[in-house]
Scaffold this motif. Sequence first.
Motif, PDB file in Angstrom:
ATOM      1  N   GLY A   1       0.810  -1.211   0.000  1.00  0.00           N
ATOM      2  CA  GLY A   1       0.000   0.000   0.000  1.00  0.00           C
ATOM      3  C   GLY A   1       0.840   1.256   0.000  1.00  0.00           C
ATOM      4  N   ALA A   2       1.885   1.267   0.814  1.00  0.00           N
ATOM      5  CA  ALA A   2       2.730   2.464   0.915  1.00  0.00           C
ATOM      6  C   ALA A   2       3.489   2.724  -0.375  1.00  0.00           C
ATOM      7  N   THR A   3       4.083   1.680  -0.942  1.00  0.00           N
ATOM      8  CA  THR A   3       4.917   1.873  -2.143  1.00  0.00           C
ATOM      9  C   THR A   3       4.070   2.247  -3.348  1.00  0.00           C
ATOM     10  N   THR A   4       2.842   1.733  -3.449  1.00  0.00           N
ATOM     11  CA  THR A   4       2.009   2.099  -4.603  1.00  0.00           C
ATOM     12  C   THR A   4       1.602   3.567  -4.545  1.00  0.00           C
ATOM     13  N   LEU A   5       1.594   4.159  -3.360  1.00  0.00           N
ATOM     14  CA  LEU A   5       1.244   5.574  -3.231  1.00  0.00           C
ATOM     15  C   LEU A   5       2.465   6.467  -3.058  1.00  0.00           C
ATOM     16  N   GLY A   6       3.649   5.857  -3.038  1.00  0.00           N
ATOM     17  CA  GLY A   6       4.865   6.638  -2.874  1.00  0.00           C
ATOM     18  C   GLY A   6       5.020   7.238  -1.497  1.00  0.00           C
ATOM     19  N   LEU A   7       4.438   6.572  -0.471  1.00  0.00           N
ATOM     20  CA  LEU A   7       4.491   7.094   0.889  1.00  0.00           C
ATOM     21  C   LEU A   7       5.481   6.298   1.729  1.00  0.00           C
ATOM     22  N   SER A   8       5.949   6.900   2.793  1.00  0.00           N
ATOM     23  CA  SER A   8       6.739   6.166   3.771  1.00  0.00           C
ATOM     24  C   SER A   8       5.808   5.231   4.529  1.00  0.00           C
ATOM     25  N   TYR A   9       6.408   4.204   5.160  1.00  0.00           N
ATOM     26  CA  TYR A   9       5.593   3.310   5.979  1.00  0.00           C
ATOM     27  C   TYR A   9       4.877   4.114   7.067  1.00  0.00           C
ATOM     28  N   GLU A  10       5.606   4.995   7.709  1.00  0.00           N
ATOM     29  CA  GLU A  10       5.036   5.747   8.822  1.00  0.00           C
ATOM     30  C   GLU A  10       3.893   6.648   8.350  1.00  0.00           C
ATOM     31  N   GLY A  11       4.096   7.304   7.221  1.00  0.00           N
ATOM     32  CA  GLY A  11       3.057   8.187   6.719  1.00  0.00           C
ATOM     33  C   GLY A  11       1.814   7.415   6.298  1.00  0.00           C
TER      34      GLY A  11
ATOM     35  N   ALA B   1      -0.045   6.068   9.407  1.00  0.00           N
ATOM     36  CA  ALA B   1      -0.761   7.151  10.089  1.00  0.00           C
ATOM     37  C   ALA B   1      -2.082   7.441   9.392  1.00  0.00           C
ATOM     38  N   ASP B   2      -2.071   7.368   8.073  1.00  0.00           N
ATOM     39  CA  ASP B   2      -3.299   7.586   7.305  1.00  0.00           C
ATOM     40  C   ASP B   2      -4.313   6.479   7.559  1.00  0.00           C
ATOM     41  N   LEU B   3      -3.835   5.218   7.582  1.00  0.00           N
ATOM     42  CA  LEU B   3      -4.736   4.097   7.877  1.00  0.00           C
ATOM     43  C   LEU B   3      -5.293   4.213   9.285  1.00  0.00           C
ATOM     44  N   LYS B   4      -4.486   4.677  10.215  1.00  0.00           N
ATOM     45  CA  LYS B   4      -4.961   4.836  11.589  1.00  0.00           C
ATOM     46  C   LYS B   4      -6.086   5.867  11.650  1.00  0.00           C
ATOM     47  N   LYS B   5      -5.940   6.947  10.895  1.00  0.00           N
ATOM     48  CA  LYS B   5      -7.004   7.952  10.834  1.00  0.00           C
ATOM     49  C   LYS B   5      -8.299   7.356  10.324  1.00  0.00           C
ATOM     50  N   ALA B   6      -8.179   6.424   9.376  1.00  0.00           N
ATOM     51  CA  ALA B   6      -9.373   5.806   8.801  1.00  0.00           C
ATOM     52  C   ALA B   6     -10.016   4.811   9.749  1.00  0.00           C
ATOM     53  N   GLY B   7      -9.277   4.384  10.768  1.00  0.00           N
ATOM     54  CA  GLY B   7      -9.869   3.467  11.742  1.00  0.00           C
ATOM     55  C   GLY B   7      -9.067   2.213  12.025  1.00  0.00           C
ATOM     56  N   LEU B   8      -7.916   2.051  11.390  1.00  0.00           N
ATOM     57  CA  LEU B   8      -7.078   0.898  11.696  1.00  0.00           C
ATOM     58  C   LEU B   8      -6.603   1.003  13.140  1.00  0.00           C
ATOM     59  N   ALA B   9      -6.700  -0.126  13.892  1.00  0.00           N
ATOM     60  CA  ALA B   9      -6.359  -0.089  15.315  1.00  0.00           C
ATOM     61  C   ALA B   9      -5.099  -0.868  15.653  1.00  0.00           C
TER      62      ALA B   9
ATOM     63  N   HIS C   1       4.512   0.877  15.299  1.00  0.00           N
ATOM     64  CA  HIS C   1       4.624   1.168  16.725  1.00  0.00           C
ATOM     65  C   HIS C   1       4.881   2.655  16.964  1.00  0.00           C
ATOM     66  N   LYS C   2       5.595   3.283  16.037  1.00  0.00           N
ATOM     67  CA  LYS C   2       5.912   4.708  16.194  1.00  0.00           C
ATOM     68  C   LYS C   2       4.655   5.569  16.117  1.00  0.00           C
ATOM     69  N   VAL C   3       3.677   5.116  15.308  1.00  0.00           N
ATOM     70  CA  VAL C   3       2.430   5.887  15.209  1.00  0.00           C
ATOM     71  C   VAL C   3       1.363   5.322  16.151  1.00  0.00           C
ATOM     72  N   SER C   4       1.827   4.570  17.154  1.00  0.00           N
ATOM     73  CA  SER C   4       0.961   4.018  18.219  1.00  0.00           C
ATOM     74  C   SER C   4      -0.026   2.984  17.720  1.00  0.00           C
ATOM     75  N   LEU C   5       0.353   2.259  16.676  1.00  0.00           N
ATOM     76  CA  LEU C   5      -0.402   1.080  16.260  1.00  0.00           C
ATOM     77  C   LEU C   5       0.333  -0.145  16.804  1.00  0.00           C
TER      78      LEU C   5
END
Length: 772
Positions: free
Chosen positions: A549-559, A562-570, A606-610
């Motif tokens: 998911g991260a590489t297809t969007l060109g995002l860092s793992y952390e970024g 964090a986006d998935l966590k906002k959507a509701g990933l716990a 873990h850094k983004v508290s997941l």
Amino acid sequence: MTGNTDNARDWLDHLDAVSMTELLSRAETMTISGHGTVVTYSRKVFIPLTKLCRDVCHYCTFAHRPSELSAPFLEPEEVLEIARAGEMQGCREALFTLGDRPEDRYSAARNWLADRGFASTLDYLAHVAGLVLKETGLLPHLNPGIMNARDYSVLRPLSASMGLMLESSSSRLCEKGMPHYGSPDKLPSVRLESIRHAGEAEVPFTTGLLIGIGETRLERIEALLAIRDLADQYGHIQEVIIQNFRSKADTLMRNAPDLPLDEHLWTIAAARLILGPDMTIQAPPNLRDGSLSQLVRAGVNDWGGVSPVTPDHVNPEAPWPHLEKLETETEAAGRHLRQRLAIGPAFARDVTRWADPALQIAIRRSVDARGLVRENSWHPGAGDEAPELMTSIVTGRDPQIAISLGLVGQGEELNKAQIARLFTAEGRDFDHIRAFADELREDRAGDAITYVVNRNINYTNICLYRCGFCAFSKGSTRSERGPAYNIDHEEIARRTVEAWERGASEVCLQGGIHPSYDGHTYRGIVEAVKAAVPQMHVHAFSPLEVHHGATTLGLSYEGYLADLKKAGLATLPGTAAEILSDDIRSIICADKVDTQQWLSVMRAAHKVSLRSTATIMFGHVESYDHWAEHLLQLRMLQQETGGFTEFVPLPFVHMEAPNWRRGETRSGPTWRETVLMHAVARIALDGAISNIQTSWVKLGPDGAAAMLQSGANDLGGTLMDESITRAAGGVNGQIFDVPQMQLLADGLGRPLRERSTVYGQRSGQLTLAGEN
């Protein structure tokens, strides 16, 4: 062997300067350091293909004249009859023994072979060894005498191992009046050259000394050094036999004295010290009745082949000890008797190098990660009844294991070698580790058996990756190993609502890497769940899915996380870990995330508290060192982040795994290994990860119950739908509901408690199930 004389004299001076008591103590310590408390043997049949020989050794009763035999060779049907009788008695090895090139001396042998279309004894041996391989489950071990490079190349595909006793490196014993006079094949230079050819051919090889036939201690040491040199050069010596001479009637040496026991012990100890801790040292158990404990303490760690069917045709006056007696005497020496194949354990662990491709599948499927025969028929996922476990606390025998457990008891951390050593535990040491792990579990996690009510949702089984062990994934929408599917958001939402109505607090979502998926896909899945049931805990996406998911969007793992966590990933499941060693990943999942990528995804989560779980999939091509390395990687990351909630051992379920069906893996871990994975994980991760989960899906209820007495404290989830293990051939069902879990807990006399995904009290759950 004058080249070794000075070195041999140094060794002799060194050994003679040490008391017998000290010598044996050093040898025993070295043996245990290399082999632990295990003494091996091979359950075999002895097939005397021909008792004709061109040599005339003065102590031999095996060789006969043609007039003394009903036929020069066993017929193929006779060979198969012996082999099948052995197979019925649980034998794994067919030991072919025969004289050296009898056709060179006897016309009867030449004519018999010619009449049947065979050019030589070795030609006939190849034929019957091939029959045994084809018609039975036995692995041939060949002792055909002197061979050249071509002979080894012809016979290697038909045998798991071969052997030739050096006996002695002293040419003096070939002089007139000495035991090897008149035996051209006993010339040391000839025998050493044949052993060298075996090394060049990469044949697992057995050799050794026959002592007490007139050689000196210095000559024995020279022979041991010659063997050591060949072993160092080629690595092919799988065992060295130290066989004691026993006089026999009707031989020229019938009046010679038998080798005294103290000389035998001295030579075994010398062999151990010269050849080192890792070499297998063998002594025939039927030639020292009543003294086996002393042989073990002198350095023996293998009894060789022992047959419940056929006699020792080389020493017919000395019957094999009954296997129960052999086990009793081995236990009396403080060791554990375990069965091996004709190929030694170290060679079975590296079977790609040491066995012909035609033999590799049979060897892999027969052994555990040590290269020893599987101790019983239990396999994870197969629905086999779990073997019984001892419940009493015992003290182990392996001093290294005892030291390691003592260190953990004092709050120390174990290193890789110490952890790997724990996985070798047998018998009393196995029970000691289990008991210790269960005490740790009680101290760290209490008596409660925890679980979560959840549902698995595997939203697609279509996957771009080619993990060799995966029977779940499909390469496209075409049906390859069953129908492919890709469920939509509406169906994900429906299953989520249904799970909530059935009492679930969590949905666990994982799937294949579908070619049309990108980072938005996974966010959409989370949003579909939360829209359907806002209160539902979303436990989703392996590090492989996060990476995709991260590489297809060109995002860092952390970024991205964090986006998935906002959507509701716990929380995240810690799957896709398999074995955190890239040498193993390159074999079983070469195109998957590598070790550092997996760890990086978890670190970012873990850094983004997941928080996340952590897993291992074990029992395929890896070693105990890899298991230890895996646990250390998890411990180090946990000490850095504190983000792992639990560790989940996942035994490899082999039945439908593509790489097992191709013959590339072992048949999953053994019962002993599965228990130890849970127990050693509790020990090695002590102070880092408090919860050890056992997989009822892989082990069944009785297997899970055993793990809960071996360091585990958690049963995982009720699941409601389980797809991945069932695709691999698992039979333990799709759901393990709370009444079933309660029954299991009651059987163990322990309370059952529902938990949240992160091991908190579930909202509204104020008491332990089963408590007042």
